[in-house]
Enzyme design. Structure first.
Site, PDB file in Angstrom:
ATOM      1  N   TYR A   1     -10.116  18.388  28.840  1.00  0.00           N
ATOM      2  CA  TYR A   1      -9.028  18.183  27.888  1.00  0.00           C
ATOM      3  C   TYR A   1      -9.403  18.773  26.542  1.00  0.00           C
ATOM      4  O   TYR A   1     -10.579  18.812  26.155  1.00  0.00           O
ATOM      5  CB  TYR A   1      -8.762  16.685  27.686  1.00  0.00           C
ATOM      6  CG  TYR A   1      -8.011  16.017  28.801  1.00  0.00           C
ATOM      7  CD1 TYR A   1      -6.624  15.917  28.775  1.00  0.00           C
ATOM      8  CD2 TYR A   1      -8.690  15.470  29.893  1.00  0.00           C
ATOM      9  CE1 TYR A   1      -5.929  15.284  29.792  1.00  0.00           C
ATOM     10  CE2 TYR A   1      -8.004  14.837  30.918  1.00  0.00           C
ATOM     11  CZ  TYR A   1      -6.628  14.755  30.863  1.00  0.00           C
ATOM     12  OH  TYR A   1      -5.933  14.135  31.872  1.00  0.00           O
TER      13      TYR A   1
ATOM     14  N   ASP B   1      -0.288  10.968  30.629  1.00  0.00           N
ATOM     15  CA  ASP B   1       0.597   9.961  30.039  1.00  0.00           C
ATOM     16  C   ASP B   1       1.795  10.610  29.353  1.00  0.00           C
ATOM     17  O   ASP B   1       1.846  11.823  29.154  1.00  0.00           O
ATOM     18  CB  ASP B   1      -0.165   9.125  29.010  1.00  0.00           C
ATOM     19  CG  ASP B   1      -1.208   8.223  29.654  1.00  0.00           C
ATOM     20  OD1 ASP B   1      -1.097   7.941  30.856  1.00  0.00           O
ATOM     21  OD2 ASP B   1      -2.149   7.817  28.939  1.00  0.00           O
TER      22      ASP B   1
END
Length: 275
Positions: A110, A56
């Site tokens: 992540y 994003d």
């Protein structure tokens, strides 16, 4: 086919995926390939092209992975000659012609640095322990997909100063899952929500709007790995050094900005007390 490991600072970009009229990481990659003569123009898509994931806006990466057909001379160092400083190639690998950077990834990882002053590390760990494993994460995503079951293979959190630091690896991540998960754990760890909120969120029954979990900031989120069994990436020494040079400068700039903002905060707070 060749696959490349790409590192980038996501702050200047409106996400990874190419979009009209706004800067994206993917657009920067295609513009570089056009500048190198591999594409006729930046509106083209390289043959066989795919990427490990679509981060994003504001999300950064260490090991975003893209693969496409290209000449043998395209090394990370050559790629960096046309890429903007925010985007660096640092490793590559020869891959089979049918390789797909999205579907062939068996896991992604992540790291998330989330500002959380006053967080209780034990409560954070308890909340994270409940989120680990296989669950229906429908209440922690903005996606409209029917299949919202995912497996968090690794899910840990620790307190580092005023930051909760998450390490997460899964077979796949839903849209905004990490940021909403971080928001939930922070709420529990700071006392804004009870630990029982985790069980309610993991219940497949949709949460009413006022009980929903909003996504936390993308600023501290970094894609750190995408795993491809049988693929060995060779580090490009010059590419690695370029990453170090560029991001060391960015880190110093960020630290300087933080000190300047702290000066403003302290000075204004002091003036208010004195006045």
């Amino acid at each position: 086919m060749r696959a490349f490991r790409i590192a980038y600072d996501g702050r200047p970009y409106h996400g990874f995926q190419r979009q009209p009229d706004v800067p994206t990481v993917e657009s920067a990659l295609f513009e570089a390939l056009a500048g190198l003569g591999i594409l006729d123009d930046a509106d083209e898509v390289p043959q066989g092209y795919a990427a490990a994931g679509r981060t994003d806006a504001g999300v950064s990466a260490v090991a975003q992975t893209v693969a496409f057909e290209c000449p043998d001379w395209l090394s990370p160092r050559a790629f960096n000659g046309e890429l903007p400083a925010h985007v660096r190639a640092w490793a590559s690998a020869a891959v089979p012609d049918d390789f797909h950077a999205t579907y062939d990834a068996t896991s992604r990882a992540y790291e998330y640095h989330l500002y959380a002053p006053g967080a209780d590390p034990e409560l954070a760990s308890e909340a994270m322990a409940e989120l680990a494993g296989t669950h229906d994460f429908a209440n922690l995503t903005a996606t409209s997909k029917d299949d919202t079951v995912r497996t968090l293979e690794t899910a840990t959190v620790e307190l580092d100063g005023d930051f909760l630091v998450f390490s997460l690896r899964a077979d796949g991540f839903l849209w905004e899952l990490v940021r909403r998960l971080g928001s939930l754990v922070r709420a529990v760890a700071t006392g804004a929500a009870p630990l029982s909120k985790v069980d309610r969120v993991l219940d497949p029954e949709p949460l009413p709007g006022h009980e929903g979990v909003p996504p936390a900031s993308p600023a501290g989120l970094v894609l750190v790995d995408a795993t491809y069994p049988g693929v060995t990436f060779a580090r490009d020494d010059r590419g690695v050094e370029s990453v170090r040079e560029v991001f060391e400068t960015k880190r110093a700039d960020a630290a300087t900005r933080a000190r300047a903002v702290g000066c403003v905060e302290r000075t204004v707070a002091g003036a208010k007390r004195d006045g």
